[in-house]
Design a protein around this motif. Structure first.
Motif, PDB file in Angstrom:
ATOM      1  N   TYR A 173       0.836  -1.204   0.000  1.00 38.11           N
ATOM      2  CA  TYR A 173       0.000   0.000   0.000  1.00 38.11           C
ATOM      3  C   TYR A 173       0.874   1.258   0.000  1.00 38.11           C
ATOM      4  O   TYR A 173       0.586   2.236  -0.701  1.00 38.11           O
ATOM      5  CB  TYR A 173      -0.917  -0.009   1.219  1.00 38.11           C
ATOM      6  CG  TYR A 173      -1.692   1.280   1.401  1.00 38.11           C
ATOM      7  CD1 TYR A 173      -2.803   1.566   0.608  1.00 38.11           C
ATOM      8  CD2 TYR A 173      -1.314   2.216   2.363  1.00 38.11           C
ATOM      9  CE1 TYR A 173      -3.509   2.747   0.764  1.00 38.11           C
ATOM     10  CE2 TYR A 173      -2.012   3.401   2.538  1.00 38.11           C
ATOM     11  CZ  TYR A 173      -3.115   3.656   1.733  1.00 38.11           C
ATOM     12  OH  TYR A 173      -3.806   4.829   1.888  1.00 38.11           O
ATOM     13  N   GLY A 174       1.961   1.223   0.771  1.00 40.36           N
ATOM     14  CA  GLY A 174       2.871   2.369   0.799  1.00 40.36           C
ATOM     15  C   GLY A 174       3.561   2.603  -0.533  1.00 40.36           C
ATOM     16  O   GLY A 174       3.926   3.732  -0.861  1.00 40.36           O
ATOM     17  N   ILE A 175       3.737   1.513  -1.327  1.00 40.59           N
ATOM     18  CA  ILE A 175       4.355   1.660  -2.644  1.00 40.59           C
ATOM     19  C   ILE A 175       3.372   2.255  -3.634  1.00 40.59           C
ATOM     20  O   ILE A 175       3.696   3.183  -4.396  1.00 40.59           O
ATOM     21  CB  ILE A 175       4.878   0.295  -3.145  1.00 40.59           C
ATOM     22  CG1 ILE A 175       6.047  -0.182  -2.277  1.00 40.59           C
ATOM     23  CG2 ILE A 175       5.300   0.381  -4.614  1.00 40.59           C
ATOM     24  CD1 ILE A 175       6.520  -1.573  -2.619  1.00 40.59           C
ATOM     25  N   VAL A 176       2.159   1.742  -3.644  1.00 42.53           N
ATOM     26  CA  VAL A 176       1.167   2.166  -4.632  1.00 42.53           C
ATOM     27  C   VAL A 176       0.657   3.577  -4.336  1.00 42.53           C
ATOM     28  O   VAL A 176       0.432   4.378  -5.241  1.00 42.53           O
ATOM     29  CB  VAL A 176       0.009   1.154  -4.692  1.00 42.53           C
ATOM     30  CG1 VAL A 176      -1.095   1.639  -5.628  1.00 42.53           C
ATOM     31  CG2 VAL A 176       0.518  -0.203  -5.143  1.00 42.53           C
ATOM     32  N   TYR A 177       0.479   3.896  -3.034  1.00 40.34           N
ATOM     33  CA  TYR A 177      -0.065   5.204  -2.661  1.00 40.34           C
ATOM     34  C   TYR A 177       1.066   6.152  -2.286  1.00 40.34           C
ATOM     35  O   TYR A 177       1.924   5.833  -1.457  1.00 40.34           O
ATOM     36  CB  TYR A 177      -1.043   5.076  -1.496  1.00 40.34           C
ATOM     37  CG  TYR A 177      -1.524   6.412  -0.975  1.00 40.34           C
ATOM     38  CD1 TYR A 177      -2.486   7.141  -1.665  1.00 40.34           C
ATOM     39  CD2 TYR A 177      -0.995   6.956   0.199  1.00 40.34           C
ATOM     40  CE1 TYR A 177      -2.918   8.366  -1.205  1.00 40.34           C
ATOM     41  CE2 TYR A 177      -1.425   8.181   0.675  1.00 40.34           C
ATOM     42  CZ  TYR A 177      -2.388   8.885  -0.031  1.00 40.34           C
ATOM     43  OH  TYR A 177      -2.825  10.101   0.423  1.00 40.34           O
TER      44      TYR A 177
END
Length: 539
Positions: free
Chosen positions: A27-31
């Protein structure tokens, strides 16, 4: 000491935490958090996209044997796209001149420039560029021949003369170059730029605001082994397919992390072919299916561990072979070792090879337990001793031998006939390759027949209480997961079909478990019965 149930609960708990942590990292990578003051129009601390001004751009691709170039460098222009539209997808094939240095096992680089239209890139102070090698080093695939006639299967003789030795790496041509530009008008927070994207960013000061130039990216995951071409000394031109597509910020960050992961595998000793198997998982599937693959792989790892743990625990405590087919154990060991050697000969991905090797070692240990074998060393010479069977175990052996007698009438002619047919009609690298392929084809095609002795023993004893059902259950889950992986990971076709064969075998075992309910007076897998345990507790 932790009990077995507590240890299993601990493993499942660690697995759950691992999956949750991975989801959070993904999630931290995509957002990516945008600049908080961008909505107010404030410039302080924000990094703005240069593409928001909609400049007129041009795409140029050059080739050279040097890893760095300048205005006076000896370079070749292979592609020039004027009025380049970052929103429009395209694919073009060009012929690239191959220098003599590259033909002699040298390297050729592609320099991709994105710059203002009508200006050479090195005279444009707002250009961006990225470099990628168009060659890589690999050992050529060995030639296959007809073993009886010596007829060549491929036209590789001239290539072998050029490369002199098949066991030495030679230059291979990467026939694809995939380009991406991040097209989102995203405003970054200058105080917390993502480290993965930051190394691809080039900043410029325009008035009071800081802008980042277009983010140009080369998709290395699209460079597959199947697209590589051997560079011969007589080759003067080779085709290069240049494709372009826009990319979102989330996918760009995800792709950067995946490329770094593949590069890390290669640094740990994975070959180009092994890394290619990982690339195929990302490139040949969409993101939703990729997410499903991650969860499936995670559960496969968990069930693999639990199956190994329960299988080892079962055989470690086993004192009697009552109700267990020794022939089935021996065959399972033989087939597992043959499959491992076959996968090794086929240079299969380490993702498949390592679990097969671990399984082969465990099967060898189980044979030692089943035969009640002990090894004593007399100097450097080992001495093998075998334990004696009791009357009940001898009865099981009679059923086992009876089943193998009937099975041999069908199995041996099929295996010998298949080996003879392949020798006459199929080409192989060597006699060893033919021998291993003949064995493994017999294992894959008729290997499930060797499970029949155990089924026959179950039928004669009207019991399945002696089987390791916990390990069977975990292996069954993994069997169904393997059915999914059979379509994702590159593997020999026979190995892929064997995954579906195991489903049928397990369904037969389930039917026998339903057919023969548990009798608590029967001896279990540890040589004990439920009634004996009750008597011990009462005394």
């Amino acid at each position: 000491m932790l009990s077995r149930s507590s240890f299993t609960s601990l493993v499942v708990g660690v697995f759950t935490v691992y999956v949750a942590h991975t989801c959070w990292v993904m999630y931290g990578i995509v957002y990516t958090r945008p600049c908080p003051t961008a909505a107010d129009g404030a410039a302080g601390g924000c990094v703005w996209p240069y593409l928001a001004q909609r400049p007129k751009l041009q795409l140029s691709v050059y080739t050279t044997t040097r890893s760095s170039i300048g205005a006076e460098s000896n370079i070749d222009l292979v592609l020039n796209v004027e009025d380049f539209d970052i929103e429009s997808k395209f694919e073009r094939t060009v012929n690239v001149s191959v220098p003599k240095k590259t033909r002699n096992n040298g390297t050729l680089y592609a320099f991709v420039f994105l710059h203002h239209a009508g200006i050479l890139p090195w005279y444009d102070d707002k250009h961006v560029h990225i470099v990628s090698p168009l060659t890589t080093y690999m050992v050529p695939k060995p030639e296959e021949i007809h073993l009886l006639t010596g007829e060549s299967a491929t036209q590789q003789i001239e290539a072998e003369k050029d490369t002199n030795a098949l066991d030495e790496p030679v230059s291979h041509w990467r026939s694809r170059l995939t380009l991406n530009v991040m097209v989102e008008d995203f405003v970054f927070d200058g105080s917390s730029l993502p480290a993965d994207v930051h190394r691809y960013m080039k900043m410029v000061q325009l008035g009071k605001t800081v802008h980042y130039l277009p983010i140009l990216f080369i998709d290395q995951l699209s460079n597959r082994v199947k697209d590589l071409m051997v560079i011969n000394r007589s080759t003067t031109e080779l085709p290069l397919t240049v494709s372009y597509d826009k990319i979102s910020l989330g996918k760009l960050r995800f792709w950067i992390h995946m490329q770094d992961a593949v590069y890390s595998l290669q640094q740990f000793g994975f070959s180009e072919k092994d890394a290619d198997e990982v690339k195929g998982i990302f490139v040949d599937t969409n993101l939703y299916f990729l997410a499903l693959t991650f969860f499936v792989a995670a559960f496969h790892l968990l069930f693999d561990f639990l199956a190994f743990k329960n299988d080892i625990s079962f055989w470690k405590k086993k004192r009697s072979m009552i109700g267990m087919s020794t022939k089935a154990v021996l065959w399972r060991c033989f087939s597992t070792v043959v499959i491992f050697l076959f996968l090794l000969d086929e240079q299969t991905s380490l993702l498949v090879l390592i679990p097969a090797g671990v399984g082969a070692v465990i099967e060898l240990w189980k044979v030692k337990k089943a035969l009640k074998m002990t090894i004593r060393w007399q100097g450097l010479r080992p001495k093998f001793q075998f334990g004696a069977y009791n009357d009940s175990e001898k009865k099981t052996e009679e059923y086992d031998a009876q089943a193998m007698k009937y099975l041999s009438y069908l199995l041996y002619p099929l295996c010998i006939g298949g080996a003879g047919y392949s020798l006459l009609n199929v080409k192989y690298k060597s006699w060893y390759s033919w021998l291993i392929n003949s064995f493994v084809n017999g294992v894959y095609a008729f290997g499930f027949l060797f499970m029949l002795p155990q089924l026959f023993v179950n039928y004669k004893m009207k019991s399945v209480a002696h089987l390791p059902w916990k390990a069977f259950t975990y292996k069954a889950f993994n069997t169904f997961i393997d059915d999914i992986f059979a379509f994702i990971i590159t593997m020999p076709t026979s190995h892929r079909l064997a995954c579906f064969r195991d489903d049928v075998v397990f369904l037969v075992y389930l039917y026998q478990r339903w057919l023969y309910p548990v009798d608590k007076s029967r001896v279990n897998e540890y040589g004990e019965s439920y009634e004996e345990k009750s008597k011990k507790k009462s005394s």
